[in-house]
Design a protein around this motif. Sequence first.
Motif, PDB file in Angstrom:
ATOM      1  N   ASN A 115      36.542  49.089  47.662  1.00  0.00           N
ATOM      2  CA  ASN A 115      36.767  47.941  48.547  1.00  0.00           C
ATOM      3  C   ASN A 115      35.885  46.749  48.179  1.00  0.00           C
ATOM      4  O   ASN A 115      36.346  45.816  47.535  1.00  0.00           O
ATOM      5  CB  ASN A 115      36.630  48.338  50.030  1.00  0.00           C
ATOM      6  CG  ASN A 115      35.487  49.288  50.305  1.00  0.00           C
ATOM      7  OD1 ASN A 115      34.346  49.045  49.936  1.00  0.00           O
ATOM      8  ND2 ASN A 115      35.796  50.397  50.966  1.00  0.00           N
ATOM      9  N   ILE A 116      34.613  46.782  48.555  1.00  0.00           N
ATOM     10  CA  ILE A 116      33.754  45.615  48.338  1.00  0.00           C
ATOM     11  C   ILE A 116      33.681  45.205  46.877  1.00  0.00           C
ATOM     12  O   ILE A 116      33.742  44.017  46.546  1.00  0.00           O
ATOM     13  CB  ILE A 116      32.333  45.882  48.888  1.00  0.00           C
ATOM     14  CG1 ILE A 116      32.375  46.015  50.417  1.00  0.00           C
ATOM     15  CG2 ILE A 116      31.380  44.757  48.489  1.00  0.00           C
ATOM     16  CD1 ILE A 116      32.861  44.772  51.124  1.00  0.00           C
ATOM     17  N   ASP A 117      33.563  46.168  45.978  1.00  0.00           N
ATOM     18  CA  ASP A 117      33.453  45.823  44.550  1.00  0.00           C
ATOM     19  C   ASP A 117      34.717  45.135  44.031  1.00  0.00           C
ATOM     20  O   ASP A 117      34.650  44.326  43.100  1.00  0.00           O
ATOM     21  CB  ASP A 117      33.171  47.073  43.710  1.00  0.00           C
ATOM     22  CG  ASP A 117      31.729  47.554  43.831  1.00  0.00           C
ATOM     23  OD1 ASP A 117      30.939  46.859  44.504  1.00  0.00           O
ATOM     24  OD2 ASP A 117      31.406  48.628  43.290  1.00  0.00           O
ATOM     25  N   ILE A 118      35.855  45.445  44.622  1.00  0.00           N
ATOM     26  CA  ILE A 118      37.108  44.798  44.217  1.00  0.00           C
ATOM     27  C   ILE A 118      37.069  43.303  44.524  1.00  0.00           C
ATOM     28  O   ILE A 118      37.630  42.484  43.796  1.00  0.00           O
ATOM     29  CB  ILE A 118      38.308  45.463  44.930  1.00  0.00           C
ATOM     30  CG1 ILE A 118      38.480  46.905  44.433  1.00  0.00           C
ATOM     31  CG2 ILE A 118      39.604  44.677  44.716  1.00  0.00           C
ATOM     32  CD1 ILE A 118      39.516  47.712  45.196  1.00  0.00           C
ATOM     33  N   LEU A 119      36.356  42.933  45.599  1.00  0.00           N
ATOM     34  CA  LEU A 119      36.301  41.536  46.012  1.00  0.00           C
ATOM     35  C   LEU A 119      35.366  40.687  45.162  1.00  0.00           C
ATOM     36  O   LEU A 119      35.484  39.464  45.152  1.00  0.00           O
ATOM     37  CB  LEU A 119      35.839  41.435  47.475  1.00  0.00           C
ATOM     38  CG  LEU A 119      36.624  42.210  48.533  1.00  0.00           C
ATOM     39  CD1 LEU A 119      36.044  41.929  49.904  1.00  0.00           C
ATOM     40  CD2 LEU A 119      38.095  41.857  48.484  1.00  0.00           C
ATOM     41  N   LYS A 120      34.432  41.323  44.471  1.00  0.00           N
ATOM     42  CA  LYS A 120      33.356  40.563  43.835  1.00  0.00           C
ATOM     43  C   LYS A 120      33.857  39.543  42.825  1.00  0.00           C
ATOM     44  O   LYS A 120      33.368  38.420  42.770  1.00  0.00           O
ATOM     45  CB  LYS A 120      32.353  41.530  43.199  1.00  0.00           C
ATOM     46  CG  LYS A 120      31.502  42.249  44.236  1.00  0.00           C
ATOM     47  CD  LYS A 120      30.473  43.173  43.600  1.00  0.00           C
ATOM     48  CE  LYS A 120      29.612  43.826  44.674  1.00  0.00           C
ATOM     49  NZ  LYS A 120      28.624  44.767  44.078  1.00  0.00           N
ATOM     50  N   ASN A 121      34.827  39.907  42.023  1.00  0.00           N
ATOM     51  CA  ASN A 121      35.395  38.945  41.069  1.00  0.00           C
ATOM     52  C   ASN A 121      36.650  38.338  41.686  1.00  0.00           C
ATOM     53  O   ASN A 121      37.777  38.575  41.239  1.00  0.00           O
ATOM     54  CB  ASN A 121      35.709  39.624  39.741  1.00  0.00           C
ATOM     55  CG  ASN A 121      36.057  38.634  38.649  1.00  0.00           C
ATOM     56  OD1 ASN A 121      35.875  37.422  38.819  1.00  0.00           O
ATOM     57  ND2 ASN A 121      36.574  39.123  37.544  1.00  0.00           N
ATOM     58  N   CYS A 122      36.454  37.529  42.718  1.00  0.00           N
ATOM     59  CA  CYS A 122      37.584  37.032  43.507  1.00  0.00           C
ATOM     60  C   CYS A 122      38.528  36.153  42.705  1.00  0.00           C
ATOM     61  O   CYS A 122      39.714  36.051  43.018  1.00  0.00           O
ATOM     62  CB  CYS A 122      37.088  36.282  44.736  1.00  0.00           C
ATOM     63  SG  CYS A 122      35.949  34.917  44.373  1.00  0.00           S
ATOM     64  N   THR A 123      38.028  35.526  41.664  1.00  0.00           N
ATOM     65  CA  THR A 123      38.890  34.654  40.865  1.00  0.00           C
ATOM     66  C   THR A 123      39.910  35.444  40.055  1.00  0.00           C
ATOM     67  O   THR A 123      40.900  34.885  39.579  1.00  0.00           O
ATOM     68  CB  THR A 123      38.053  33.803  39.891  1.00  0.00           C
ATOM     69  OG1 THR A 123      37.268  34.678  39.068  1.00  0.00           O
ATOM     70  CG2 THR A 123      37.124  32.860  40.642  1.00  0.00           C
ATOM     71  N   ALA A 124      39.689  36.747  39.900  1.00  0.00           N
ATOM     72  CA  ALA A 124      40.588  37.565  39.084  1.00  0.00           C
ATOM     73  C   ALA A 124      41.536  38.415  39.920  1.00  0.00           C
ATOM     74  O   ALA A 124      42.275  39.231  39.369  1.00  0.00           O
ATOM     75  CB  ALA A 124      39.764  38.474  38.168  1.00  0.00           C
ATOM     76  N   LEU A 125      41.562  38.224  41.228  1.00  0.00           N
ATOM     77  CA  LEU A 125      42.397  39.055  42.083  1.00  0.00           C
ATOM     78  C   LEU A 125      43.880  38.704  41.987  1.00  0.00           C
ATOM     79  O   LEU A 125      44.735  39.531  42.306  1.00  0.00           O
ATOM     80  CB  LEU A 125      41.948  38.934  43.548  1.00  0.00           C
ATOM     81  CG  LEU A 125      40.605  39.589  43.888  1.00  0.00           C
ATOM     82  CD1 LEU A 125      40.236  39.318  45.334  1.00  0.00           C
ATOM     83  CD2 LEU A 125      40.659  41.087  43.629  1.00  0.00           C
ATOM     84  N   ASN A 126      44.173  37.493  41.574  1.00  0.00           N
ATOM     85  CA  ASN A 126      45.563  37.072  41.454  1.00  0.00           C
ATOM     86  C   ASN A 126      45.675  36.094  40.291  1.00  0.00           C
ATOM     87  O   ASN A 126      44.883  35.156  40.194  1.00  0.00           O
ATOM     88  CB  ASN A 126      46.045  36.409  42.755  1.00  0.00           C
ATOM     89  CG  ASN A 126      47.535  36.188  42.782  1.00  0.00           C
ATOM     90  OD1 ASN A 126      48.110  35.465  41.977  1.00  0.00           O
ATOM     91  ND2 ASN A 126      48.196  36.818  43.755  1.00  0.00           N
TER      92      ASN A 126
END
Length: 488
Positions: A115-126
């Motif tokens: 969860n939290i680690d997925i958010l860390k690179n927010c520019t790469a989520l989409n």
Amino acid sequence: MTILIPFSIQTSLNSLSLSLKLLKSWRRLSMEKPKPINVSSKIWFACSTFFFIWVLLLCSLSSKTSLITLFPSFSNLKSIFIEENRVDQQFKETDHDESCSGRYIYVHNLPAQFNIDILKNCTALNKWFDMCEPLLNMGLGKETSKQGWYATNQFTLEIIFQNRMNQYDCLTRNSSLATAIYVPYYAGLDVGRYLFGKIDVSVRDKNVVDLVNWLTKQPEWKRVYGIDHFFIGGRVTWDFRRQSDEQSGWGNKLFITPEIRNMTALIIEKNPLDNKLEVAIPYPSYFHPSNSNEIINWQNEVRNVNPEFLFSFVGSPRPNDNTSIRDELINQCLNSIHCRLLDCNDFKCDDPFFVIQAFSKSKFCLQPSGDSYTRRSTFDAILSGCVPVFFHPMSAYGQYVWHLPKNHSSYSVLINETEVKEGKVNIEEVLGKIPEIEVMAMREEVVKLIPKLVYANPMKMPEKGLEDAFEIAVKGVLERIKERKENN
């Protein structure tokens, strides 16, 4: 009525203000008396000049772009939303509360990898847009000028749901008392990173494999092998259903993994043929009230609007999709003085103000299939008091069975998609023939649906007894798990 300042205008003003400040600073520096400089100073001066010009150019870009999304690494944005989304659960002081009998939920303390680690690179989520701002305010996105309204992204439900779960009144630390086990895995945000581009299947599936390995080692799993476990899928079902390990396959294999299929997935769009794993729950829209007064006030605002148009369409064409009826709907709308068209190609659909305004001024809102059966737009339309017009039963009727009435004609209209595609249906004629008294009744039913389809604000403690989309989903999943246990 409170005036809602368009989100895009707010962003433009912020960027313009920063540009002026930089320009003044540059002018002041340029007027200072020159001093002897060496070669290294010249290099520094040239680099700094280039940087200032670059920033000014970027600030003058389209209002859709803001510095906070252009330079997320230079801001404290990341630490803000990561801190916001740390688990802060409200546990019961006692595990013997009669009001919680059959309602206790235990939340797995998953490793941050899921969860939290997925958010860390927010520019790469989409691939197509920066997800850093949409993650703010516990997944609600940037706040607008109207209280309770946010620029909420359609793919942040996993974060919103977890933060609402943290406020749930029957959480327990004792898993043996729990009717259901919540798994706060950000499944949609995870797979969304890998949907476009040549990403190896082993990378796409890594968290799926690791999650199964972690869950199956827990004592809670071994009791009924995951039948009492549930999680949220913030993307459509097809993103989790890769059928082979070929690199060309779409998405990951989450939903075809045997262990995961023992669980319940609450997802924004389900597979019509899969009733074992999936149940559809509403997309998040823009309104996130914290009490019934906010909801009642909005419902009254909607009721007081006198629609100017018979119907409207908010969306963009699908020129390369031969199966889509969007082009036909757009053409019919353009040829009718009774239709309001908001073209999403110019980014106005990213702004809550423009979307809600377009829908609220129409009696009916056309809801053709998007990239899949469903659209977030359906919930934006209902939120605006506009009667949705569907062209396929799986756009809503076969999806949101916990949240929408069984009597479909009480709140919506269904028009045959094939007949539209063949040019046999005139939308204006069909809708224009519906008696005004029936239109008024449908609009009132739509307005009554609003409280059930919004997700309350997780940053404020919701009013006790407020039955929003989250509460209905939790009630539904508890009943479903009880039934599955009995039949197991």
